[in-house]
Design a protein around this motif. Sequence first.
Motif, PDB file in Angstrom:
ATOM      1  N   ILE A 378       0.819  -1.216   0.000  1.00  0.00           N
ATOM      2  CA  ILE A 378       0.000   0.000   0.000  1.00  0.00           C
ATOM      3  C   ILE A 378       0.855   1.270   0.000  1.00  0.00           C
ATOM      4  N   LYS A 379       2.175   1.122  -0.114  1.00  0.00           N
ATOM      5  CA  LYS A 379       3.046   2.307  -0.122  1.00  0.00           C
ATOM      6  C   LYS A 379       3.850   2.379  -1.416  1.00  0.00           C
ATOM      7  N   ALA A 380       4.487   3.519  -1.649  1.00  0.00           N
ATOM      8  CA  ALA A 380       5.156   3.764  -2.927  1.00  0.00           C
ATOM      9  C   ALA A 380       6.354   2.831  -3.147  1.00  0.00           C
ATOM     10  N   MET A 395       6.738   6.090   7.147  1.00  0.00           N
ATOM     11  CA  MET A 395       6.194   6.728   8.348  1.00  0.00           C
ATOM     12  C   MET A 395       5.149   7.764   7.950  1.00  0.00           C
ATOM     13  N   ASP A 396       4.037   7.769   8.659  1.00  0.00           N
ATOM     14  CA  ASP A 396       3.028   8.819   8.495  1.00  0.00           C
ATOM     15  C   ASP A 396       2.873   9.502   9.839  1.00  0.00           C
ATOM     16  N   VAL A 397       2.852  10.814   9.845  1.00  0.00           N
ATOM     17  CA  VAL A 397       2.586  11.544  11.084  1.00  0.00           C
ATOM     18  C   VAL A 397       1.127  11.977  11.076  1.00  0.00           C
ATOM     19  N   GLY A 403      -5.523  14.646  10.855  1.00  0.00           N
ATOM     20  CA  GLY A 403      -5.189  13.367  10.217  1.00  0.00           C
ATOM     21  C   GLY A 403      -3.759  13.426   9.712  1.00  0.00           C
ATOM     22  N   GLU A 404      -3.521  12.829   8.537  1.00  0.00           N
ATOM     23  CA  GLU A 404      -2.140  12.782   8.025  1.00  0.00           C
ATOM     24  C   GLU A 404      -1.622  14.181   7.707  1.00  0.00           C
ATOM     25  N   ILE A 405      -0.496  14.513   8.325  1.00  0.00           N
ATOM     26  CA  ILE A 405       0.106  15.827   8.062  1.00  0.00           C
ATOM     27  C   ILE A 405       1.448  15.650   7.335  1.00  0.00           C
ATOM     28  N   VAL A 406       2.104  14.518   7.611  1.00  0.00           N
ATOM     29  CA  VAL A 406       3.388  14.207   6.985  1.00  0.00           C
ATOM     30  C   VAL A 406       3.369  12.760   6.506  1.00  0.00           C
ATOM     31  N   GLY A 407       3.939  12.528   5.322  1.00  0.00           N
ATOM     32  CA  GLY A 407       4.179  11.171   4.856  1.00  0.00           C
ATOM     33  C   GLY A 407       5.637  11.069   4.432  1.00  0.00           C
ATOM     34  N   GLY A 408       6.324  10.017   4.872  1.00  0.00           N
ATOM     35  CA  GLY A 408       7.740   9.919   4.517  1.00  0.00           C
ATOM     36  C   GLY A 408       8.245   8.503   4.594  1.00  0.00           C
TER      37      GLY A 408
HETATM   38 MN    MN Z   1       0.835   9.962   2.542  1.00  0.00          MN
END
Ligand code: MN
Length: 481
Positions: A378-380, A395-397, A403-408
Amino acid sequence: MKRIRISEILAGHEALLGQEITVKGWVRAFRSNRFVQLNDGSCMANLQAVIDFEQWDEVLLKRITTAAALSLRGKLVASQGAGQVVELQVTGIEILGDAHPDDVQKTVMQPKRHSLEFLREQAHLRFRTNTFGAVFRIRHAVAFAIHQFFNERGFYYLHTPIITGSDAEGAGEMFRVTTLDAKNPPLNDEGKVDFKDDFFGKAVNLTVSGQLEAELAATALGQVYTFGPTFRAENSNTSRHLAEFWMIEPEVAFNDLQDNMDLTEAFLKYICAYVLEHCGADIQFLQDRDAQEQAQKPANERHEMGLIDRLKFVIENPFKRLTYTEAIEILLNSNHYKKKKFKYPVEWGIDLQSEHERYLVEKEFNCPVILTDYPAKIKAFYMRLNEDGKTVAAMDVLFPGIGEIVGGSQREERYEILVQKCEEFGIPAEELWWYFDTRKFGTVPHAGFGLGFERMVMFVTGMSNIRDVIPFPRTPLNAEF
Ligand code: MN
Ligand code: ATP
């Protein structure tokens, strides 16, 4: 005489008391033919200017209407009345720009409370309201804090392209950029549009992320960040999605997932602290506004804390870190799940829905949460495969109310695994030759993340719709101005 901004007057009024000064701004209110409330945008507060109406021509006084632009000269004195420390005793009035009362009647300048929806249709005058003055001053401060944070830590600001030829990133639906005739495009043998004849000789789009380009620079300059506009053509009409938004994407050579989480947490805390320190009056105003808004909501949807306490809470408390697998366990064991209160199914392998994220952040932990190690599927494709062979170092913050503010993630630095991943995901690796070079010439572990700028501005201002933290929102069917 040179004008002084109202923020400067209020900050240094002792030195200016008794002096003759000039201020320029727009009328917020004119009471009793005597008291002008002048605002020049430099701060939330107005300057009260006192006019001795017997000294002035009636025709001139009639032109002092709400929204009109004035230049006022006068002596700054300690105020007689309550509500302000100083006021201006006017000795000179110049009308710089009239505002017709009939026009004003139809606008936001009438002294009553307007809905945010109505204000969104007022391209210009929305900026003149207290709420949006505060929001856009804070938006500036957040942008400035971001550059300062990275500059202090030796990052380089990298400008990545807005028009990109790579549509392989898989971050979302893209907007095509073309100069071909929409009615009569050239066609190839298969009857499809032939982009060979287009401006760039190939199909290009507006960027959905600067990450892949940033990785090239990070594995040479060490640590870089992007801060630019990003475009997603998804037809999602939510309070957290824009078709055009701004994203900050740091990318750091030699960082692993732990380092990446530490950087994110320090970064988000820094922004909150900066805003509390530099935007006091605006934040205070928005806190009161937020309190009124919260009071209208059903009890179970209210924030327990005021805006300022929410910012302090983020600064003072460590973010809760747990894996995706642990989060699924928690969800499955929750009463919420047992009572069938989730709309979407919960099982290992699903992409978490916002109801699941909100449960974790707002019900289970009541603090910002960093979820890591998601299922690879489900991730890149570029996220680093973990030892278990089925999760990746993602990691998702997640933030309360947002809700989601950061995706990394930590990136997959191993060439063979990356190629294999591309195959599994059906991504044409040959188009990404320029990206694969980073894995061929001294590849190193590296990591980075993307912060949605407007989601951060939402959090620090307490505004609950993303359209209200960007000057000119772009959403489906909405690009009038
Ligand atoms: Mn994301
Ligand atoms: P979401 O699941 O909320 O749609 P995403 O996982 O698609 O977000 P990413 O591709 O991870 O988003 O983008 C990185 C960050 O950019 C997100 O964490 C979010 O803060 C922000 N972001 C993503 N899409 C949008 C959007 N349409 N409008 C505003 N901000 C966005």
